[in-house]
Design a protein around this motif. Structure first.
Motif, short mmCIF file in Angstrom:
data_model
loop_
_atom_site.label_atom_id
_atom_site.label_comp_id
_atom_site.label_asym_id
_atom_site.label_seq_id
_atom_site.Cartn_x
_atom_site.Cartn_y
_atom_site.Cartn_z
N ARG A 35 22.77 52.88 -2.05
CA ARG A 35 21.33 52.70 -2.20
C ARG A 35 20.68 53.82 -3.00
N LEU A 36 21.25 55.03 -2.94
CA LEU A 36 20.73 56.14 -3.73
C LEU A 36 20.82 55.81 -5.23
N VAL A 37 21.92 55.20 -5.63
CA VAL A 37 22.12 54.84 -7.04
C VAL A 37 21.25 53.64 -7.41
N VAL A 38 21.21 52.64 -6.53
CA VAL A 38 20.47 51.41 -6.80
C VAL A 38 18.97 51.68 -6.94
N ASP A 39 18.44 52.60 -6.13
CA ASP A 39 17.02 52.92 -6.19
C ASP A 39 16.61 53.54 -7.52
N MET A 40 17.58 54.15 -8.24
CA MET A 40 17.26 54.76 -9.53
C MET A 40 16.92 53.72 -10.59
N ILE A 41 17.51 52.51 -10.49
CA ILE A 41 17.35 51.54 -11.58
C ILE A 41 16.51 50.33 -11.21
N ARG A 42 16.03 50.23 -9.99
CA ARG A 42 15.26 49.06 -9.57
C ARG A 42 14.00 48.90 -10.43
N ALA A 49 18.38 51.26 -17.94
CA ALA A 49 19.12 51.41 -16.69
C ALA A 49 20.59 51.73 -16.96
N LEU A 50 21.18 51.10 -17.99
CA LEU A 50 22.56 51.41 -18.35
C LEU A 50 22.72 52.88 -18.75
N GLY A 51 21.73 53.41 -19.47
CA GLY A 51 21.76 54.82 -19.85
C GLY A 51 21.66 55.73 -18.65
N VAL A 52 20.79 55.38 -17.71
CA VAL A 52 20.63 56.19 -16.49
C VAL A 52 21.94 56.21 -15.70
N LEU A 53 22.56 55.03 -15.57
CA LEU A 53 23.81 54.94 -14.81
C LEU A 53 24.96 55.66 -15.49
N LYS A 54 24.98 55.59 -16.82
CA LYS A 54 26.07 56.22 -17.57
C LYS A 54 26.09 57.73 -17.36
N ALA A 61 27.71 54.96 -9.35
CA ALA A 61 27.00 54.59 -10.57
C ALA A 61 27.89 53.81 -11.53
N ALA A 62 29.16 54.16 -11.60
CA ALA A 62 30.09 53.44 -12.48
C ALA A 62 30.25 51.99 -12.04
N ARG A 63 30.30 51.75 -10.74
CA ARG A 63 30.42 50.39 -10.23
C ARG A 63 29.16 49.58 -10.50
N VAL A 64 27.99 50.19 -10.31
CA VAL A 64 26.73 49.48 -10.54
C VAL A 64 26.55 49.21 -12.04
N GLU A 65 27.01 50.14 -12.89
CA GLU A 65 26.93 49.94 -14.33
C GLU A 65 27.75 48.72 -14.75
N LYS A 66 28.93 48.59 -14.21
CA LYS A 66 29.78 47.44 -14.52
C LYS A 66 29.14 46.14 -14.02
N THR A 123 23.95 42.91 -4.77
CA THR A 123 23.50 41.73 -5.52
C THR A 123 22.43 42.18 -6.48
N LEU A 124 22.61 41.85 -7.77
CA LEU A 124 21.71 42.31 -8.81
C LEU A 124 21.18 41.11 -9.60
N PHE A 125 19.86 40.99 -9.71
CA PHE A 125 19.21 39.92 -10.47
C PHE A 125 18.56 40.52 -11.71
N VAL A 126 18.76 39.91 -12.87
CA VAL A 126 18.05 40.29 -14.08
C VAL A 126 17.14 39.15 -14.47
N ASP A 127 16.05 39.49 -15.16
CA ASP A 127 15.09 38.48 -15.59
C ASP A 127 14.39 38.98 -16.84
#
Length: 136
Positions: A35-42, A49-54, A61-66, A123-127
């Protein structure tokens, strides 16, 4: 399967066709760390967001980036075109608990302390940004 259940399942399936998402299941990281990583890109634009995770030094962060790259690819597949910069955003992202492996650790005087090895589902939703702005 009953008629009402089948109707609601079909409605849910139709709604999923217009949504663009990706799921990451049974990640062997505790939900709190994820959740610490996920809260950074919400709510962020996806390429930002890809840059932040990288450049994040968290292991999750590597898992969330993928996962984010997978969600972008799903959007591109359904729309049959490449995503442009500033077009997509992370509309919602959630982390849920998964199974917990219970292990024992030797303790003094013949006791055993329990170790809980937690895991999670992401679970990640993009729009599109235009659709997301009209809802706010």
């Amino acid at each position: 399967m009953g008629a009402r259940k089948r109707i609601s399942a079909e409605a849910r399936k139709e709604a999923q066709k217009t949504m663009y998402f990706a799921k990451l299941r049974n990640v062997p990281t505790s939900p709190r760390k994820m959740r610490l990583v996920v809260d950074m890109i919400r709510g962020m634009e996806v390429f930002r967001a890809l840059g932040v995770l990288k450049f994040s030094n968290k292991e999750a962060a590597a898992r969330v980036e993928k996962l984010l790259r997978s969600a972008i690819a799903n959007w591109e597949q359904k729309n049959e075109r490449k995503a442009e910069t500033g077009e997509l955003c992370v509309s919602s992202i959630s982390v849920d608990c998964a199974t917990t492996l219970k292990r024992m650790r030797p303790a003094p005087q013949g006791r055993g302390y329990r170790i809980r090895k937690r895991s999670n589902h992401v679970t990640l939703f993009v729009d599109t940004l235009s659709k997301n702005d009209s809802q706010n």
